[in-house]
Motif scaffolding. Structure first.
Motif, PDB file in Angstrom:
ATOM      1  N   VAL A 273      11.410  21.111 -10.067  1.00  0.00           N
ATOM      2  CA  VAL A 273      11.583  19.690 -10.381  1.00  0.00           C
ATOM      3  C   VAL A 273      12.278  18.982  -9.223  1.00  0.00           C
ATOM      4  O   VAL A 273      11.886  17.889  -8.810  1.00  0.00           O
ATOM      5  CB  VAL A 273      12.389  19.513 -11.687  1.00  0.00           C
ATOM      6  CG1 VAL A 273      12.801  18.076 -11.862  1.00  0.00           C
ATOM      7  CG2 VAL A 273      11.563  19.976 -12.872  1.00  0.00           C
ATOM      8  N   LEU A 276       9.828  18.470  -6.430  1.00  0.00           N
ATOM      9  CA  LEU A 276       8.880  17.398  -6.753  1.00  0.00           C
ATOM     10  C   LEU A 276       9.536  16.028  -6.572  1.00  0.00           C
ATOM     11  O   LEU A 276       8.922  15.087  -6.070  1.00  0.00           O
ATOM     12  CB  LEU A 276       8.385  17.546  -8.191  1.00  0.00           C
ATOM     13  CG  LEU A 276       7.293  18.586  -8.405  1.00  0.00           C
ATOM     14  CD1 LEU A 276       7.083  18.836  -9.880  1.00  0.00           C
ATOM     15  CD2 LEU A 276       5.989  18.126  -7.757  1.00  0.00           C
ATOM     16  N   PHE A 277      10.789  15.957  -6.973  1.00  0.00           N
ATOM     17  CA  PHE A 277      11.560  14.725  -6.852  1.00  0.00           C
ATOM     18  C   PHE A 277      11.643  14.336  -5.372  1.00  0.00           C
ATOM     19  O   PHE A 277      11.409  13.184  -4.997  1.00  0.00           O
ATOM     20  CB  PHE A 277      12.954  14.955  -7.437  1.00  0.00           C
ATOM     21  CG  PHE A 277      13.720  13.701  -7.693  1.00  0.00           C
ATOM     22  CD1 PHE A 277      13.198  12.720  -8.518  1.00  0.00           C
ATOM     23  CD2 PHE A 277      14.972  13.517  -7.134  1.00  0.00           C
ATOM     24  CE1 PHE A 277      13.911  11.558  -8.775  1.00  0.00           C
ATOM     25  CE2 PHE A 277      15.684  12.362  -7.386  1.00  0.00           C
ATOM     26  CZ  PHE A 277      15.157  11.385  -8.210  1.00  0.00           C
ATOM     27  N   ARG A 279       9.622  15.245  -2.952  1.00  0.00           N
ATOM     28  CA  ARG A 279       8.295  14.873  -2.448  1.00  0.00           C
ATOM     29  C   ARG A 279       7.928  13.461  -2.895  1.00  0.00           C
ATOM     30  O   ARG A 279       7.264  12.714  -2.177  1.00  0.00           O
ATOM     31  CB  ARG A 279       7.254  15.864  -2.932  1.00  0.00           C
ATOM     32  CG  ARG A 279       7.225  17.125  -2.100  1.00  0.00           C
ATOM     33  CD  ARG A 279       6.455  18.229  -2.784  1.00  0.00           C
ATOM     34  NE  ARG A 279       5.061  17.882  -3.013  1.00  0.00           N
ATOM     35  CZ  ARG A 279       4.248  18.586  -3.808  1.00  0.00           C
ATOM     36  NH1 ARG A 279       4.706  19.657  -4.435  1.00  0.00           N
ATOM     37  NH2 ARG A 279       3.007  18.218  -3.972  1.00  0.00           N
ATOM     38  N   LEU A 280       8.368  13.114  -4.096  1.00  0.00           N
ATOM     39  CA  LEU A 280       8.106  11.777  -4.637  1.00  0.00           C
ATOM     40  C   LEU A 280       8.693  10.713  -3.708  1.00  0.00           C
ATOM     41  O   LEU A 280       8.019   9.771  -3.307  1.00  0.00           O
ATOM     42  CB  LEU A 280       8.729  11.686  -6.026  1.00  0.00           C
ATOM     43  CG  LEU A 280       8.394  10.477  -6.873  1.00  0.00           C
ATOM     44  CD1 LEU A 280       6.955  10.534  -7.314  1.00  0.00           C
ATOM     45  CD2 LEU A 280       9.309  10.436  -8.086  1.00  0.00           C
ATOM     46  N   PHE A 281       9.962  10.896  -3.310  1.00  0.00           N
ATOM     47  CA  PHE A 281      10.635   9.944  -2.435  1.00  0.00           C
ATOM     48  C   PHE A 281       9.983   9.925  -1.062  1.00  0.00           C
ATOM     49  O   PHE A 281       9.733   8.882  -0.485  1.00  0.00           O
ATOM     50  CB  PHE A 281      12.112  10.300  -2.299  1.00  0.00           C
ATOM     51  CG  PHE A 281      12.950   9.650  -3.338  1.00  0.00           C
ATOM     52  CD1 PHE A 281      13.753   8.568  -3.036  1.00  0.00           C
ATOM     53  CD2 PHE A 281      12.926  10.110  -4.643  1.00  0.00           C
ATOM     54  CE1 PHE A 281      14.519   7.948  -4.012  1.00  0.00           C
ATOM     55  CE2 PHE A 281      13.682   9.502  -5.612  1.00  0.00           C
ATOM     56  CZ  PHE A 281      14.480   8.411  -5.299  1.00  0.00           C
ATOM     57  N   SER A 283       6.959  10.739  -0.195  1.00  0.00           N
ATOM     58  CA  SER A 283       5.630  10.125  -0.145  1.00  0.00           C
ATOM     59  C   SER A 283       5.731   8.617  -0.295  1.00  0.00           C
ATOM     60  O   SER A 283       4.970   7.865   0.331  1.00  0.00           O
ATOM     61  CB  SER A 283       4.721  10.723  -1.215  1.00  0.00           C
ATOM     62  OG  SER A 283       5.307  10.584  -2.485  1.00  0.00           O
ATOM     63  N   ALA A 284       6.691   8.152  -1.080  1.00  0.00           N
ATOM     64  CA  ALA A 284       6.876   6.705  -1.233  1.00  0.00           C
ATOM     65  C   ALA A 284       7.289   6.096   0.098  1.00  0.00           C
ATOM     66  O   ALA A 284       6.776   5.055   0.525  1.00  0.00           O
ATOM     67  CB  ALA A 284       7.928   6.428  -2.296  1.00  0.00           C
ATOM     68  N   LEU A 287       4.387   5.981   2.454  1.00  0.00           N
ATOM     69  CA  LEU A 287       3.463   4.900   2.108  1.00  0.00           C
ATOM     70  C   LEU A 287       3.916   3.582   2.716  1.00  0.00           C
ATOM     71  O   LEU A 287       3.125   2.806   3.263  1.00  0.00           O
ATOM     72  CB  LEU A 287       3.400   4.756   0.590  1.00  0.00           C
ATOM     73  CG  LEU A 287       2.213   5.435  -0.056  1.00  0.00           C
ATOM     74  CD1 LEU A 287       2.544   5.898  -1.460  1.00  0.00           C
ATOM     75  CD2 LEU A 287       1.054   4.455  -0.061  1.00  0.00           C
ATOM     76  N   MET A 329      14.269   2.444  -6.491  1.00  0.00           N
ATOM     77  CA  MET A 329      14.883   3.707  -6.079  1.00  0.00           C
ATOM     78  C   MET A 329      16.363   3.712  -6.421  1.00  0.00           C
ATOM     79  O   MET A 329      16.888   4.615  -7.053  1.00  0.00           O
ATOM     80  CB  MET A 329      14.742   3.914  -4.561  1.00  0.00           C
ATOM     81  CG  MET A 329      13.365   4.355  -4.108  1.00  0.00           C
ATOM     82  SD  MET A 329      13.470   4.830  -2.370  1.00  0.00           S
ATOM     83  CE  MET A 329      11.760   4.984  -1.952  1.00  0.00           C
TER      84      MET A 329
ATOM     85  N   PHE B  36       5.498   5.578  -8.604  1.00  0.00           N
ATOM     86  CA  PHE B  36       6.822   6.037  -8.190  1.00  0.00           C
ATOM     87  C   PHE B  36       7.820   5.905  -9.344  1.00  0.00           C
ATOM     88  O   PHE B  36       8.573   6.824  -9.640  1.00  0.00           O
ATOM     89  CB  PHE B  36       7.287   5.215  -6.993  1.00  0.00           C
ATOM     90  CG  PHE B  36       8.674   5.545  -6.557  1.00  0.00           C
ATOM     91  CD1 PHE B  36       8.935   6.672  -5.805  1.00  0.00           C
ATOM     92  CD2 PHE B  36       9.741   4.735  -6.941  1.00  0.00           C
ATOM     93  CE1 PHE B  36      10.216   6.993  -5.424  1.00  0.00           C
ATOM     94  CE2 PHE B  36      11.027   5.045  -6.567  1.00  0.00           C
ATOM     95  CZ  PHE B  36      11.266   6.178  -5.799  1.00  0.00           C
ATOM     96  N   SER B  43      10.928  12.914 -13.564  1.00  0.00           N
ATOM     97  CA  SER B  43      11.884  13.844 -12.951  1.00  0.00           C
ATOM     98  C   SER B  43      13.155  13.898 -13.772  1.00  0.00           C
ATOM     99  O   SER B  43      13.704  14.966 -14.044  1.00  0.00           O
ATOM    100  CB  SER B  43      12.265  13.397 -11.544  1.00  0.00           C
ATOM    101  OG  SER B  43      11.131  13.197 -10.773  1.00  0.00           O
TER     102      SER B  43
END
Lengths: 450, 80
Positions: A273, A276-277, A279-281, A283-284, A287, A329, B36, B43
């Protein structure tokens, strides 16, 4: 002819009885051979032949003797039997009446194990397709085992060491001896009757094949197969395999290993988790970066000079979106903790006692004010009364009489205001301030103009 | 888009999908923002589930009326 007279002639029964008698003199015999023509009659008696390469002998294994047989005799199995020879008179067959039988080679438990395993395998109880995966994050574990055995101690020790967030519910069952298999099966069924169990563990510590036998019984195998909840079997040591192990959705080599299985996933999931968290940031951010560079390229192009307003608008929209994303964020990373702190602070700020004291003071002030108002009102009314009483007094005829005036009434009690209303000789009553006079009119003197 | 998360497994699965969508890159900025936000919620849900602790050991006993009762378990105390 004489010779013929000396002949001893038997009836069939007589000679059969003689043969039977002769055979029974053998007493107890042990015979080894292979079973053939095996028949298990509905009466419970077993009939078969024992044979080797060159001979065979009929055998009968009656119900009261075969009742406690662990394994299932069948054609082709090499056995050792103990019995007595006899004759079945209606057929003239000689046979061995079996009292005891054991498989040759394998022990009888081992054979029983192999036989049940084969039977259940054929029925499909071990099919991989039927097996259910454990939930990723089991919460409540039903454990069918002895509450005093080594297995539960081992499991709890592991769970404690791993600091596992699990709710363990133990179904106490005997794990060896008569009735143990039924209790284990009942435990599996009980946990299925609830709707809050994520995983069932059935197990016990190590022991001999006899000790572990309950886990090789068909009733346990069927209960595990019928379980909707995933079952982990955790019987004995790593080298011990039981039927339960084959049917179970998962075999744990030991009870400790079962505890690892139900608790182990948590740490891995936590890091999954977290990653993944991250990777989420990432990738954002990527972008946004991609769009920024695209925008910068655009800004350097000649089109920029041609349409500056359009670019500016685009820029503004971009900034807005970027800002929103950054805000999101920030919001999400801090909001929960922040909200909690706020709530705590608010809670701490309110002092109930202060609140009560304030209310009490307001109440007593109101009471005082009320008393003062009441008293003032009373006073006001009293002085008004006194003034009124004085005025009343001044108007009173008695006060006038006191000043020396008198009231004169005629015989009818009518006040006389005019001398002309009376004549000489008429009686009048004159009221003074104190007392009255009865008088007689001597003369009437009218004032000029009356 | 409202999130309908019931269990850990599906939350983790959705989170993985969202991350790979974002990593795939080909999204409008608004859509990316939406994803997002969902991803952050998921999460948080997942870590909360992992932290949620109910550490308890109980043993079942059969009451006189035949129902099963749960009582705290102390290893080695119950007799057999």
């Amino acid at each position: 002819m004489n010779l013929f007279d000396q002949r001893k002639i038997y009836t069939v029964l007589e000679i059969t009885s003689e043969i039977k008698h002769a055979l029974e003199k053998f007493g107890i015999v042990w015979i080894q051979g292979e079973i053939s023509n095996f028949k298990h009659h509905t009466s419970g008696h077993i009939y078969f032949s024992l044979k080797d390469d060159r001979a065979q002998i009929k055998a009968a294994f009656f119900r009261n003797n075969n009742l406690y047989l662990k394994f299932r005799p069948e054609d082709g199995i090499e056995v050792l039997v103990r019995g007595r020879l006899s004759v079945y008179e209606p057929r003239g067959d000689y046979q061995v009446i079996v009292e005891y039988m054991e498989p040759k080679g394998l022990g009888s438990l081992q054979l029983a194990f192999e036989q049940l395993k084969e039977k259940l395998r054929k029925e499909g109880l071990f099919d991989e397709a039927h097996k259910v995966a454990l939930p990723l994050l089991p919460r409540k574990i039903g454990v069918v085992t002895s509450p005093t055995g080594a297995a539960i101690q081992d499991m709890l020790r592991i769970l404690k060491r791993r600091n596992a967030s699990l709710h363990i519910l133990i179904f106490p069952a005997r794990v060896q001896g008569t009735g143990a298999a039924e209790e284990i099966a009942a435990g599996v069924q009980y946990f299925n009757s609830r709707d809050d169990i994520d995983v069932i563990i059935v197990g016990r510590g190590g022991g001999s094949i006899e000790d572990l036998w309950a886990f090789n019984e068909e009733v346990v195998a069927r209960a595990i197969y019928g379980s909707e909840v995933p079952v982990i079997s955790a019987v004995g040591h790593e080298v011990d395999f039981t039927i339960a192990d084959f049917v179970a959705d998962l075999r744990a080599p030991t009870p400790s290993a079962a505890a690892e299985m139900v608790s182990g996933a948590r740490d891995e999931l936590l890091s999954a988790v977290q990653s993944l968290f991250g990777r989420l940031f990432q990738s954002a951010r990527l972008l946004i970066e991609k769009r920024r560079s695209a925008l910068e390229r655009l800004a350097r192009s000649r089109g920029f000079y041609a349409a500056p307003n359009m670019i500016r608008a685009l820029e503004q929209r971009f900034d807005e979106a970027t800002l929103r994303m950054q805000q999101a964020m920030a919001r999400f990373t801090t909001s929960l903790r922040h909200r909690e702190r706020l709530a705590k602070a608010r809670l701490a700020g309110i002092d109930l006692r202060m609140l009560i004291r304030g209310k009490t003071e307001r109440l007593s002030r109101s009471r005082q004010l009320l008393a003062v108002n009441l008293r003032a009102g009373l006073q006001r009314r009293r002085s008004r009364l006194e003034v009124a009483a004085g005025r009343l007094d001044a108007l009173s005829p008695l006060a006038i009489l006191a000043r020396g005036y008198a009231i004169c009434r005629d015989a009818h009690g009518v006040v006389v205001r005019c001398a002309g209303n009376l004549r000489a000789g008429e009686g009048v009553r004159v009221t003074l301030a104190k007392g009255e006079l009865d008088c007689r009119v001597e003369g009437v003197r009218l004032q000029p103009g009356d | 888009m409202e999130l309908k998360v019931k269990d850990f497994e599906s939350a983790l699965k959705s989170l993985e999908e969202i991350v790979s969508q974002l990593e795939g890159g080909d999204l409008t900025l608004d859509r990316a923002l939406e994803l997002f936000e969902q991803g952050v919620k998921l999460s948080r849900f997942c870590s909360d589930k992992l932290e949620e602790a109910e550490r308890k050991v109980e043993v079942l006993t059969r009451a006189a009326d035949g129902t099963m009762k749960e009582t705290p378990f102390t290893p080695g105390v119950e007799g057999e």
